[in-house]
Design an enzyme around this catalytic site. Structure first.
Site, PDB file in Angstrom:
ATOM      1  N   SER A 294      34.448  40.511  46.732  1.00  0.00           N
ATOM      2  CA  SER A 294      34.971  41.405  45.861  1.00  0.00           C
ATOM      3  C   SER A 294      35.133  41.212  44.367  1.00  0.00           C
ATOM      4  CB  SER A 294      36.510  41.575  46.451  1.00  0.00           C
ATOM      5  OG  SER A 294      37.363  42.478  45.851  1.00  0.00           O
ATOM      6  N   ASP A 305      23.463  40.217  35.771  1.00  0.00           N
ATOM      7  CA  ASP A 305      22.913  41.434  35.229  1.00  0.00           C
ATOM      8  C   ASP A 305      22.766  40.943  33.823  1.00  0.00           C
ATOM      9  OD1 ASP A 305      22.926  42.409  37.734  1.00  0.00           O
ATOM     10  OD2 ASP A 305      24.474  44.051  37.266  1.00  0.00           O
ATOM     11  N   LYS A 319      31.640  43.170  49.466  1.00  0.00           N
ATOM     12  CA  LYS A 319      32.788  44.144  49.541  1.00  0.00           C
ATOM     13  C   LYS A 319      32.932  44.553  47.971  1.00  0.00           C
ATOM     14  CE  LYS A 319      37.944  44.077  49.688  1.00  0.00           C
ATOM     15  NZ  LYS A 319      37.957  44.783  48.414  1.00  0.00           N
TER      16      LYS A 319
END
Length: 539
Positions: A294, A305, A319
């Site tokens: 999460s 990224d 999640k």
């Protein structure tokens, strides 16, 4: 009580009737359907209560039916009864009122792992290894850890009576302890693990996490940090805004951190770095595992990224469902999934949950082993980082370098599962005073441990002899003994330092700093090219 729960079930039905009457003929077909189903529901609740073969309280039937309804939606939408709702809100706060101890179950007994220095428990002499046998006269032998903690907490300046069983004492020790404010730190550890390497571990994300992280980075930089390890292993998540603010401290200014997308307009949001924080500008390695979920996946996904750090470890949980918590009547709440998370490159974090059994019991992404990136599979879409590196969608964050934890030998599993080394540390610390965190178990200490394990029935003499002859097991035992003793004598941070030397994932992080530094150089070079290009275009 029964009457109130019967009324709750009937009110659900009545609300549907009122809704149909107030919204007019356009919703008549819908409300007729709702009306018929709620009528059946109320009838079943009443029938179960009146005629089932055992007594069925209204509350249990209503709660069970709510849980069943929510289970049909997704794994993370959940109903929160009053106690669970209060507990969730308390965990998100930066402090609470209590005694100041870490507790856990050791051999089925509620045991003090370590007191926090300067707290009421420490001032009154509570020790690691103390067994809490009763709280305000109520035995703890059938309490869960959470239940015991809820009894230990309470309003500021109130007293709680704790009965302690201590090794070496024949009688219980009764302590009347006044509750005080206890900080609830989520940055569990922040220290220089080597003279130039800072180490930070975040346990979860609550209201104080971003501020704790800011202070930790500043302190470590002042101490000479030239590179950093961020440990998110076992971090199950927490507050979205705190994950965004922590990621903000690593992601370049105006770089996207996370995007949420849902069914209704208000669930679509995009969050970017504010530029309010000084750029870290240091090689960064982030440790993750299958317990990283999460909010911690948002942080690790944004770092990966944007190529500001390398991700090392195991594929994260996956999640990516956003829960919005709503208040209900009677002190209850519901965490309702309203959207999904996407990383800056567009990856969906949430993995498939069509089978709840697989979702909760099967390890995710067993497609690779060894210290290599996990290869894409048929259901994994390829995305690109800022520098063009491949990253994979389909759920979870795939590490740049996969490093499995070392397998725990059967002998070690046996003694660790019974808290043998914890108990030995308590006995050894009582017999021999340890004053320096540079202490290491010598041959006499290890011989004492081997004999003690056999005498206390944790292993046979032959099992212990064979295990201690294995250099791998012997080395781990030495560090584990240091860990347990340092936890009890000096505190959790010194204990963690001792165990870090046999944490193969953490040690692997050191081997990737050159690659992380290269990423940093590439980002800077790309930034300079953009700046020069902008000057030429403007001229």
């Amino acid at each position: 009580m029964n009457k109130s729960w019967r009324l709750l079930a009937l009110l659900l039905f009545s609300a549907a009737l009122l809704l149909g009457g107030s919204l007019g003929d356009d919703l008549a077909a819908v409300t007729d359907e709702v009306r018929s189903h709620l009528g059946s529901y109320v009838e079943l609740v009443q029938l179960a209560h009146d005629s089932y073969g055992a007594e069925v309280p209204y509350r249990e039937v209503v709660y069970a039916s709510i849980q069943g309804m929510l289970r049909s939606l997704d794994p993370h939408t959940s109903f929160l009864p009053p106690r669970a709702y209060d507990s969730m809100r308390e965990k998100q706060q930066s402090s609470f009122y209590g005694l100041g101890i870490y507790v856990g179950l050791r051999n089925g007994q509620l045991t003090v792992i370590t007191p926090i220095p300067g707290t009421p428990a420490a001032r009154l002499g509570m020790r690691a290894g103390d067994v809490i046998s009763a709280i305000d006269g109520d035995p703890t032998d059938k309490m869960s850890v959470d239940e015991a903690i809820s009894h230990l907490k309470g309003p500021k300046d109130t007293q709680v009576k704790v009965s302690i069983a201590r090794r070496g004492m024949d009688e219980l020790l009764d302590l009347d302890i006044t509750r005080a404010e206890i900080p609830q730190n989520t940055v569990q550890f922040a220290y220089m693990i080597t003279p130039d390497t800072g180490y930070v571990s975040i346990r979860d994300f609550s209201r104080s996490t971003s501020g704790e992280m800011t202070r930790a980075i500043a302190t470590l930089k002042d101490a000479g940090m030239k590179r950093m390890i961020l440990d998110l292993r076992g971090n199950g998540g927490g507050l979205l805004d705190q994950a965004i603010e922590v990621a903000d401290q690593f992601v370049p200014s105006q770089g996207k951190i996370v995007e949420t997308r849902g069914r209704i307009r208000s669930s679509f949001s995009s969050f970017a770095s504010s530029g309010n924080y000084e750029e870290l500008g240091l090689p960064l390695v982030v440790l993750v595992n299958s317990g990283t979920a999460s909010a911690s996946e948002i942080v690790s996904g944004a770092i990966q990224d944007h190529d500001v750090g390398l991700i090392v470890g195991e594929t994260t949980w996956g999640k990516g469902l956003v829960q919005t918590v709503y208040n209900l009547n009677y002190g209850e709440g519901v965490a309702l999934t309203t959207a999904r998370y996407y990383t800056p490159s567009g990856r969906l974090i949430q993995r498939d949950y069509s089978s709840y059994w697989d979702y909760y019991t099967v390890g995710y992404d067993p497609t690779s082993s060894g210290d290599q990136p996990a290869p894409p599979t048929d259901d994994k879409e390829v995305f690109r980082t800022d520098l063009g590196r491949k990253v994979y969608g389909g759920g979870g964050i795939t590490p740049d370098h996969r490093v499995e934890p070392d397998e725990v030998q059967p002998f070690l599993q046996k003694v660790l599962s019974r808290s043998a080394l914890f108990t030995f540390a308590i006995d050894h610390s009582r017999d021999q005073r340890i004053e320096s965190p540079t202490w290491e178990p010598d041959d006499l200490t290890m011989a004492k441990l081997q004999k003690w394990l056999a005498e206390e029935g944790y292993a046979s003499a032959e099992e212990a002899r064979e295990a201690f002859a294995d250099p791998v097991i012997n080395r781990y035992l030495k560090h584990r003994v240091r860990f347990e003793i340092f936890n009890t004598v000096f505190g959790l941070e010194d204990g963690h330092r001792a165990l870090s030397e046999v944490d193969n994932q953490l040690q692997a992080a050191f081997t990737y700093f050159d690659e992380a530094a290269d990423l940093l150089s590439q980002r800077r070079a790309k930034g300079k090219r953009r700046a020069v290009g902008g000057q030429v275009a403007g001229g």
